[in-house]
Write an enzyme that holds these catalytic residues in place. Structure first.
Site, PDB file in Angstrom:
ATOM      1  N   SER A 165      -7.943   8.119 -98.790  1.00  0.00           N
ATOM      2  CA  SER A 165      -8.255   6.762 -98.360  1.00  0.00           C
ATOM      3  C   SER A 165      -6.941   6.053 -98.088  1.00  0.00           C
ATOM      4  O   SER A 165      -5.867   6.599 -98.339  1.00  0.00           O
ATOM      5  CB  SER A 165      -9.023   6.019 -99.449  1.00  0.00           C
ATOM      6  OG  SER A 165      -8.126   5.671-100.479  1.00  0.00           O
ATOM      7  N   LYS A 166      -7.048   4.861 -97.623  1.00  0.00           N
ATOM      8  CA  LYS A 166      -5.880   4.051 -97.265  1.00  0.00           C
ATOM      9  C   LYS A 166      -4.891   3.891 -98.422  1.00  0.00           C
ATOM     10  O   LYS A 166      -3.716   3.587 -98.206  1.00  0.00           O
ATOM     11  CB  LYS A 166      -6.342   2.661 -96.807  1.00  0.00           C
ATOM     12  CG  LYS A 166      -6.779   2.639 -95.366  1.00  0.00           C
ATOM     13  CD  LYS A 166      -5.598   2.276 -94.500  1.00  0.00           C
ATOM     14  CE  LYS A 166      -5.892   2.341 -93.024  1.00  0.00           C
ATOM     15  NZ  LYS A 166      -4.654   2.414 -92.250  1.00  0.00           N
ATOM     16  N   ARG A 167      -5.407   4.068 -99.648  1.00  0.00           N
ATOM     17  CA  ARG A 167      -4.541   3.888-100.828  1.00  0.00           C
ATOM     18  C   ARG A 167      -3.271   4.740-100.742  1.00  0.00           C
ATOM     19  O   ARG A 167      -2.201   4.299-101.108  1.00  0.00           O
ATOM     20  CB  ARG A 167      -5.282   4.309-102.103  1.00  0.00           C
ATOM     21  CG  ARG A 167      -6.110   3.273-102.769  1.00  0.00           C
ATOM     22  CD  ARG A 167      -6.553   3.804-104.137  1.00  0.00           C
ATOM     23  NE  ARG A 167      -6.908   5.211-104.108  1.00  0.00           N
ATOM     24  CZ  ARG A 167      -8.109   5.692-103.832  1.00  0.00           C
ATOM     25  NH1 ARG A 167      -9.091   4.864-103.561  1.00  0.00           N
ATOM     26  NH2 ARG A 167      -8.352   6.978-103.832  1.00  0.00           N
ATOM     27  N   THR A 168      -3.438   5.986-100.307  1.00  0.00           N
ATOM     28  CA  THR A 168      -2.280   6.894-100.360  1.00  0.00           C
ATOM     29  C   THR A 168      -1.733   7.262 -98.981  1.00  0.00           C
ATOM     30  O   THR A 168      -0.878   8.122 -98.879  1.00  0.00           O
ATOM     31  CB  THR A 168      -2.642   8.187-101.123  1.00  0.00           C
ATOM     32  OG1 THR A 168      -3.867   8.690-100.599  1.00  0.00           O
ATOM     33  CG2 THR A 168      -2.797   7.940-102.603  1.00  0.00           C
TER      34      THR A 168
ATOM     35  N   ASP B  94      -2.184   6.594 -94.312  1.00  0.00           N
ATOM     36  CA  ASP B  94      -3.081   6.285 -93.204  1.00  0.00           C
ATOM     37  C   ASP B  94      -4.130   7.371 -93.066  1.00  0.00           C
ATOM     38  O   ASP B  94      -3.860   8.535 -93.314  1.00  0.00           O
ATOM     39  CB  ASP B  94      -2.268   6.207 -91.906  1.00  0.00           C
ATOM     40  CG  ASP B  94      -1.371   4.991 -91.909  1.00  0.00           C
ATOM     41  OD1 ASP B  94      -1.862   3.906 -92.255  1.00  0.00           O
ATOM     42  OD2 ASP B  94      -0.183   5.133 -91.591  1.00  0.00           O
TER      43      ASP B  94
END
Ligand code: GLU
Length: 493
Positions: free
Chosen positions: A253-256, A258
């Site tokens: 996901s965007k957390r880690t 793109d």
């Protein structure tokens, strides 16, 4: 004659092309290309609320950019057109009618309230949540009468008894008990068929032989296999690709990092590095090599070698790989790939780039080792376009320069030395000769090389590392370099 291999990528145009989707497309494509098969693109746009033309265009563009051309699809056509799922609705209705006529599907009139109540009871009794088949037991006349009277209904698939097997090349032979599959909804009350139903209709019509898709679809496969069997159609071979995980081992996901392919393209990752890195998300060419070409992928890819375990999308490795590709690109190609980023940043115009071609190429040559993406060139050469006095300085570079007690005297002396040298040479400047002469001059003064070079690098570029300082002087031009050295001597007191 062996059956032709036909695979497909079937994205829903409800978002940008996800890197996971790009990997699915890539593996399907490579499988077909390596076996003389066909790669199809089908746009699954049956959700009008979430599907958009923009996303569709972006997906097609992203796939083409990666080099994944399709043999049949929405814009190229083919013998099984249309390739937009929404345009195949009549065909889906025919399939639904066939199933109803065979007694393999039935109308369900259960209200939402009843279904909610049923779930509650099942939850309380710790039973599996599933439709209980009430309407399956309705007499045909009752069902027809209620439908004719306008009572709303959905159409459910009547799951038979027994067990079902299918071949999954990633997960091995799969067996499931039909009793674990509920009588799922095939057609909603508004008359629109559901994903599990249409995907099978289309795959049958398009003669798909292998279905490789993300693991999140594994739960749907039993329902789909039962449907193939009900239609007496050949069940394709499956391959459910492992989840792509972030470095935190959770779903990517965007957390880690793109998640959209486009973001990596916009950030200047080389296309070949993207393809190579996506391949590594669940597949390996051998136990050792991580860098390989698309041709090697096509020759060697086999779905049987795809791993079951989740694949970690490690952005640091990706960046490293991008740098590897950049280091091996021919100079002209690298310069052409970097150019759009420099133009977009407004550092140069296309005309400047033509007029100062040698200058531009020598910068790319010198920076190549330090680039990890094409976009990095912008930050690396920004200093050449700043004003000469008051150039922005990197904090670490300032600390390094300030360590040298005699920095100001050294810079002032170098300023005078350089100016005199260039004037004596009729204002001509040669980086290599000047470098040698400067080193000799520093030593003859009884100084150490870093005493000059660290403050000088700061003066010229504001940065800690970078190309040779004498090349920097050449790129800036001696006059601008002298202004920067003079300015630094004042700022570093
Ligand atoms: N439209 C589905 C998706 O985007 C495709 C599922 C499939 O490949 O069967 O997830």
């Amino acid at each position: 004659m062996a059956t032709e291999i036909r695979v497909r990528f079937a994205p829903s145009p409800t978002g940008k092309l996800h890197v996971g989707g790009a990997r699915t497309a890539l593996f399907n494509w490579a499988y077909a290309r390596g076996r003389g098969g066909k790669f199809l693109l089908r746009i699954e746009d049956t959700d009008p609320e979430r599907s958009t033309k923009e996303f569709e265009v972006a997906i097609l563009e992203g796939l083409r950019w990666l080099g994944l051309e399709w043999d049949e699809g929405p814009d190229v056509g083919g013998p099984h057109a249309p390739y937009h799922q929404s345009l195949r609705i009549e065909r889906h209705r025919e399939y639904a009618q066939r199933l109803a006529a065979m007694g393999r599907a039935y109308r369900c009139f259960c209200s939402r309230e009843r279904l909610e109540e049923l779930s509650k009871q099942q939850e309380a009794a710790k039973e599996r949540l599933a439709y209980d088949g009430l309407c399956r037991r309705l007499a045909k006349e009752d069902s027809d009468r209620r439908a004719a009277a306008g009572e709303p209904f959905v159409v459910r698939f009547a799951v038979p008894e027994g067990e079902t097997r299918f071949l999954d090349h990633v997960r091995g032979d799969c067996v499931f008990q039909n009793a674990e599959v509920e009588d799922w909804v095939m057609v909603r009350s508004d008359g629109n068929p559901t994903y599990n139903f249409v995907v099978v209709c289309d795959d049958i019509d398009m003669r798909i032989t292998h279905v490789f898709r993300g693991e999140e679809h594994l739960v749907n496969t039993p329902k789909q296999v039962l449907l193939y069997r009900a239609f007496d159609a050949q069940v394709p071979e499956f391959g459910h690709l492992p989840l792509m995980l972030g470095t935190d081992k959770k779903k990517l996901s965007k957390r880690t990092g793109d998640t959209a392919l486009q973001d990596y393209r916009d950030k200047g990752f080389p296309k070949a590095a993207i393809v190579n890195f996506l391949c590594l998300q669940g597949w390996a060419i051998d136990g050792e090599r991580v860098v390989f070409s698309v041709d090697e992928l096509v020759q060697r890819f086999d779905i049987k070698d795809v791993q079951k375990a989740g694949a970690v999308f490690d952005i640091d490795k990706f960046v490293w790989m991008a740098g590897e590709y950049i280091r091996h690109e021919p100079l002209e190609v690298l310069a052409a790939n970097c150019a759009p980023f420099v133009l977009r940043a407004g550092l140069m115009t296309a005309a400047d780039m033509d007029a100062r071609r040698e200058w531009w190429l020598s910068i790319v040559t010198a920076e190549r080792e330090r680039l990890r993406t094409y976009a990095d060139i912008v930050g690396r050469m920004q200093y050449l376009f700043s004003t000469d006095s008051g150039l922005a300085w990197d904090e670490a570079a300032v600390v390094a320069a300030r360590k040298h007690e005699n920095r100001v005297v050294t810079l002032q002396a170098f300023h005078a030395w350089l100016q005199a040298r260039v004037q004596a040479a009729g204002m001509s400047y040669d980086p290599a000769q000047t470098r040698d002469a400067a080193k000799a001059w520093v030593t003859s003064n009884g100084w150490k090389i870093p005493q000059l070079f660290q403050p000088l690098r700061l003066a010229l570029s504001g940065q800690m590392g970078g190309p040779d300082v004498f090349d920097m002087i050449a790129w800036l031009g001696v006059e601008r370099a002298l202004v920067r050295i003079d300015d630094a001597a004042k700022r570093l007191v």
